[in-house]
Design a protein around this motif. Structure first.
Motif, PDB file in Angstrom:
ATOM      1  N   TRP A   1      16.249  -5.144 -10.112  1.00  0.00           N
ATOM      2  CA  TRP A   1      16.562  -3.917  -9.242  1.00  0.00           C
ATOM      3  C   TRP A   1      15.491  -3.009  -8.965  1.00  0.00           C
ATOM      4  O   TRP A   1      15.668  -1.903  -8.644  1.00  0.00           O
ATOM      5  CB  TRP A   1      17.562  -3.081  -9.942  1.00  0.00           C
ATOM      6  CG  TRP A   1      19.026  -3.979 -10.147  1.00  0.00           C
ATOM      7  CD1 TRP A   1      19.626  -4.753 -10.971  1.00  0.00           C
ATOM      8  CD2 TRP A   1      19.898  -4.188  -8.954  1.00  0.00           C
ATOM      9  NE1 TRP A   1      20.782  -5.343 -10.575  1.00  0.00           N
ATOM     10  CE2 TRP A   1      20.972  -4.785  -9.394  1.00  0.00           C
ATOM     11  CE3 TRP A   1      20.235  -3.537  -7.469  1.00  0.00           C
ATOM     12  CZ2 TRP A   1      22.117  -5.317  -8.400  1.00  0.00           C
ATOM     13  CZ3 TRP A   1      21.215  -3.861  -6.730  1.00  0.00           C
ATOM     14  CH2 TRP A   1      22.177  -4.851  -7.330  1.00  0.00           C
ATOM     15  N   THR A   2      14.055  -3.711  -8.931  1.00  0.00           N
ATOM     16  CA  THR A   2      13.057  -2.930  -8.792  1.00  0.00           C
ATOM     17  C   THR A   2      12.382  -3.299  -7.522  1.00  0.00           C
ATOM     18  O   THR A   2      12.038  -4.580  -7.339  1.00  0.00           O
ATOM     19  CB  THR A   2      11.945  -3.167  -9.884  1.00  0.00           C
ATOM     20  OG1 THR A   2      12.528  -2.631 -11.118  1.00  0.00           O
ATOM     21  CG2 THR A   2      10.782  -2.216  -9.587  1.00  0.00           C
ATOM     22  N   SER A   3      12.416  -2.369  -6.436  1.00  0.00           N
ATOM     23  CA  SER A   3      11.721  -2.987  -5.089  1.00  0.00           C
ATOM     24  C   SER A   3      10.383  -3.309  -5.283  1.00  0.00           C
ATOM     25  O   SER A   3       9.738  -2.856  -6.105  1.00  0.00           O
ATOM     26  CB  SER A   3      11.439  -1.483  -4.422  1.00  0.00           C
ATOM     27  OG  SER A   3      10.708  -1.738  -3.286  1.00  0.00           O
ATOM     28  N   GLY A   4      10.123  -4.573  -4.633  1.00  0.00           N
ATOM     29  CA  GLY A   4       8.816  -5.090  -4.413  1.00  0.00           C
ATOM     30  C   GLY A   4       8.253  -6.025  -5.723  1.00  0.00           C
ATOM     31  O   GLY A   4       7.507  -6.777  -5.596  1.00  0.00           O
ATOM     32  N   TYR A   5       9.330  -6.091  -6.801  1.00  0.00           N
ATOM     33  CA  TYR A   5       9.224  -6.813  -7.752  1.00  0.00           C
ATOM     34  C   TYR A   5       8.614  -8.531  -7.556  1.00  0.00           C
ATOM     35  O   TYR A   5       7.809  -8.871  -7.944  1.00  0.00           O
ATOM     36  CB  TYR A   5      10.445  -6.919  -8.871  1.00  0.00           C
ATOM     37  CG  TYR A   5      10.213  -7.942 -10.125  1.00  0.00           C
ATOM     38  CD1 TYR A   5       9.218  -7.440 -11.130  1.00  0.00           C
ATOM     39  CD2 TYR A   5      10.596  -8.932 -10.134  1.00  0.00           C
ATOM     40  CE1 TYR A   5       9.190  -8.420 -12.253  1.00  0.00           C
ATOM     41  CE2 TYR A   5      10.595  -9.864 -11.084  1.00  0.00           C
ATOM     42  CZ  TYR A   5       9.726  -9.500 -11.987  1.00  0.00           C
ATOM     43  OH  TYR A   5       9.623 -10.493 -13.180  1.00  0.00           O
ATOM     44  N   SER A   6       9.758  -8.995  -6.510  1.00  0.00           N
ATOM     45  CA  SER A   6       9.168 -10.366  -6.390  1.00  0.00           C
ATOM     46  C   SER A   6       7.881 -10.959  -5.535  1.00  0.00           C
ATOM     47  O   SER A   6       7.336 -11.589  -6.008  1.00  0.00           O
ATOM     48  CB  SER A   6      10.525 -11.093  -5.552  1.00  0.00           C
ATOM     49  OG  SER A   6      11.563 -10.965  -6.058  1.00  0.00           O
TER      50      SER A   6
ATOM     51  N   PRO B   1       0.784  -1.287  -0.152  1.00  0.00           N
ATOM     52  CA  PRO B   1      -0.016  -0.040   0.030  1.00  0.00           C
ATOM     53  C   PRO B   1       0.850   1.148  -0.246  1.00  0.00           C
ATOM     54  O   PRO B   1       0.348   2.334  -0.223  1.00  0.00           O
ATOM     55  CB  PRO B   1      -0.802   0.003   1.326  1.00  0.00           C
ATOM     56  CG  PRO B   1       0.138  -0.921   2.124  1.00  0.00           C
ATOM     57  CD  PRO B   1       0.824  -1.758   1.303  1.00  0.00           C
ATOM     58  N   ASP B   2       1.959   1.120   0.740  1.00  0.00           N
ATOM     59  CA  ASP B   2       3.035   2.323   0.555  1.00  0.00           C
ATOM     60  C   ASP B   2       4.265   1.932   0.002  1.00  0.00           C
ATOM     61  O   ASP B   2       4.890   1.278   0.529  1.00  0.00           O
ATOM     62  CB  ASP B   2       3.237   2.708   2.162  1.00  0.00           C
ATOM     63  CG  ASP B   2       1.968   3.326   2.647  1.00  0.00           C
ATOM     64  OD1 ASP B   2       0.837   2.706   2.569  1.00  0.00           O
ATOM     65  OD2 ASP B   2       2.200   4.451   3.291  1.00  0.00           O
ATOM     66  N   HIS B   3       4.474   2.439  -1.345  1.00  0.00           N
ATOM     67  CA  HIS B   3       5.714   1.947  -1.903  1.00  0.00           C
ATOM     68  C   HIS B   3       6.183   2.996  -3.081  1.00  0.00           C
ATOM     69  O   HIS B   3       5.108   3.827  -3.820  1.00  0.00           O
ATOM     70  CB  HIS B   3       5.147   0.679  -2.542  1.00  0.00           C
ATOM     71  CG  HIS B   3       6.441  -0.116  -3.349  1.00  0.00           C
ATOM     72  ND1 HIS B   3       6.068  -0.938  -4.250  1.00  0.00           N
ATOM     73  CD2 HIS B   3       7.590  -0.254  -3.060  1.00  0.00           C
ATOM     74  CE1 HIS B   3       7.375  -1.648  -4.682  1.00  0.00           C
ATOM     75  NE2 HIS B   3       8.368  -0.999  -3.869  1.00  0.00           N
ATOM     76  N   GLU B   4       7.295   3.446  -3.201  1.00  0.00           N
ATOM     77  CA  GLU B   4       8.036   4.290  -4.239  1.00  0.00           C
ATOM     78  C   GLU B   4       9.038   3.761  -4.927  1.00  0.00           C
ATOM     79  O   GLU B   4      10.243   4.023  -4.764  1.00  0.00           O
ATOM     80  CB  GLU B   4       8.571   5.560  -3.547  1.00  0.00           C
ATOM     81  CG  GLU B   4       8.740   6.647  -4.520  1.00  0.00           C
ATOM     82  CD  GLU B   4       9.447   8.050  -3.640  1.00  0.00           C
ATOM     83  OE1 GLU B   4       9.568   7.882  -2.465  1.00  0.00           O
ATOM     84  OE2 GLU B   4       9.520   8.906  -4.402  1.00  0.00           O
ATOM     85  N   PRO B   5       8.582   2.627  -5.684  1.00  0.00           N
ATOM     86  CA  PRO B   5       9.486   1.960  -6.558  1.00  0.00           C
ATOM     87  C   PRO B   5      10.391   2.631  -7.453  1.00  0.00           C
ATOM     88  O   PRO B   5      11.624   2.276  -7.768  1.00  0.00           O
ATOM     89  CB  PRO B   5       8.728   0.615  -7.207  1.00  0.00           C
ATOM     90  CG  PRO B   5       7.463   1.187  -7.386  1.00  0.00           C
ATOM     91  CD  PRO B   5       7.242   2.127  -6.040  1.00  0.00           C
ATOM     92  N   ALA B   6      10.121   3.732  -8.027  1.00  0.00           N
ATOM     93  CA  ALA B   6      10.760   4.682  -9.049  1.00  0.00           C
ATOM     94  C   ALA B   6      11.781   5.016  -8.142  1.00  0.00           C
ATOM     95  O   ALA B   6      12.895   5.623  -8.941  1.00  0.00           O
ATOM     96  CB  ALA B   6       9.731   5.813  -9.433  1.00  0.00           C
ATOM     97  N   LEU B   7      11.941   5.519  -6.797  1.00  0.00           N
ATOM     98  CA  LEU B   7      12.946   6.104  -6.028  1.00  0.00           C
ATOM     99  C   LEU B   7      14.203   4.993  -6.288  1.00  0.00           C
ATOM    100  O   LEU B   7      15.320   5.542  -6.413  1.00  0.00           O
ATOM    101  CB  LEU B   7      12.541   6.226  -4.646  1.00  0.00           C
ATOM    102  CG  LEU B   7      13.696   7.031  -3.773  1.00  0.00           C
ATOM    103  CD1 LEU B   7      13.763   8.285  -4.182  1.00  0.00           C
ATOM    104  CD2 LEU B   7      13.310   7.056  -2.423  1.00  0.00           C
TER     105      LEU B   7
END
Lengths: 131, 278
Positions: free
Chosen positions: B185-190, B168-174
């Motif tokens: 190298w993308t947060s939350g991908y897995s 719900p709270d996520h800034e993968p672009a950062l």
């Protein structure tokens, strides 16, 4: 494919944003990333080499002491950091990919995420002024 | 599994006639399957959940993504905490030093709240997780730290072959200079990869995001890029900005739906909506 842990992702992003040379490795010592300033010193591009196992990167640059003795990988600060999980520092000579001998200064630190998860290490290095 | 949205507003409860459609309660999502009751986050939406909860339920697992106030502010008003006959497990992320129980006590103590954690009749069990894998009844659950300020995890819940992911709270672009082109190298991908349903942060307009980089939230556009990268079947845009009215949300949604490339199944999360995954 799995994504890297967030601590490694953010470390890479930080390294990518810095204008000092940075190496990022995982717990096995596999070189995950090095940034553009590091490419300049090493004379090779990350996009071309990709990740590298420790046996490869630790010998690729033929690290040498002041008296020209080839250093054992275990003497390198980054390898010590991976072994001891503590910061480390050292100066030595490397042969860059374009054949030039450079004296570099290296400071490395472990990446320990919440809660005490050992995830890898970072090495900052630059051309030593003390030649 | 049955999934019900009890709160999908971000940051601050913001009820009002201009938000009647999508709702003003903060993050709370309930998953039920047979006798299993899993609650994701304890925002203000958990109050209504607690009032109407199935009386035959004897065990509740609350999975907290993090301890920002909009995700825990409803806990003290969750009626089952005051029932000694219900077993409640609270799962949440480890910090570097302070334990989860100690951090929860900051909320469950004066002057924030009059009842202390140790005084709750249900005597909840506090369980710390990090980048972990664990099971709750038939659910296989993966938690992983994601890009958001403070210790924050997302959850991947698997029941048989069905996968539901909640970030719900996520800034993968950062955390990715070439976002969204590099899964490794993308947060939350897995967590989100190939999920049947993804609930994901979409708090800002693109124009708002540019002045809020690093606050831990995504624009509509970045949320859609994340869904495209992870190849989820369906995404609910979640954590609506407290200043966005129903009309604003509809306009933003129409815009993003028109511009997206892969014609994903997209919806704005809406309080009260129910989804069935099989």
């Amino acid at each position: 494919m799995s994504s890297q842990q967030i601590e490694l992702i953010l470390s890479r992003q930080l390294a990518d944003s810095l204008s000092i040379p940075v190496f990022l490795v995982d717990t096995n010592g596999t070189l995950l990333f090095y940034n553009e300033p590091a490419e300049e010193i090493l004379g090779m591009r990350y996009e071309e080499t990709g990740s590298m196992p420790p046996e490869e990167w630790s010998t690729k640059f033929q690290p040498q002491s002041n008296d020209g003795k080839i250093l054992d990988p275990s003497e390198l600060p980054l390898v010590q950091t991976l072994k001891e999980k503590t910061p480390s520092h050292g100066e030595f000579w490397i042969k860059s990919m374009n054949g030039e001998m450079l004296k570099i200064s290296v400071t490395s630190y472990p990446i320990i995420g919440r809660p005490s998860r050992f995830l890898g290490a970072v090495a900052l290095f630059w051309k030593s002024s003390n030649t | 599994m049955k999934i019900r949205i009890w709160g999908c507003r971000g940051s601050l409860p913001s009820p009002g006639p201009e938000k009647n459609i999508f709702g003003g309660n903060t993050s709370c999502v309930q998953i039920t399957h047979n006798k299993t009751c899993i609650i994701l986050d304890g925002g203000s939406g958990i109050q209504r959940l607690g009032i109407g909860i199935d009386q035959s339920i004897t065990k509740i697992d609350i999975l907290l993504t993090h301890l920002h106030i909009d995700h825990i502010m409803g806990l003290g008003f969750f009626q089952p905490f005051y029932n000694p006959n219900i077993t409640i497990n609270i799962w949440g992320p480890s910090a570097s030093k302070e334990g989860l129980q100690q951090r929860l006590r900051r909320y469950f103590s004066p002057p924030i709240f009059p009842v202390q954690l140790k005084e709750l009749p249900s005597k909840p069990n506090i369980i710390e997780i990090n980048s972990s894998q664990f099971e709750i009844d038939d659910f296989k659950i993966t938690s992983e730290y994601v890009c958001h300020p403070g210790p924050t995890v997302g959850y991947r819940l698997q029941l048989g072959d069905t996968v539901f992911t909640y970030i719900p709270d996520h800034e993968p672009a950062l955390g990715a200079s070439d976002y969204p082109n590099n899964p490794e190298w993308t947060s939350g991908y897995s967590l989100a990869k190939d999920a049947d349903l993804l609930i994901h942060d979409a708090q800002y307009k693109t124009s708002e995001y540019t002045s809020r980089v690093g606050w831990g939230h995504s624009s509509f556009a970045d949320a859609v890029k994340f869904a495209e990268l992870t190849k989820v079947k369906k995404m609910l845009l979640f954590h609506h900005d407290p200043l966005h009215t129903d009309e604003t949300l509809k306009e933003l949604f129409a815009e993003i739906y028109r511009d997206q490339h892969q014609k994903l199944e997209l919806e704005l999360a809406q309080e009260g909506n129910i989804y069935f995954l099989t």
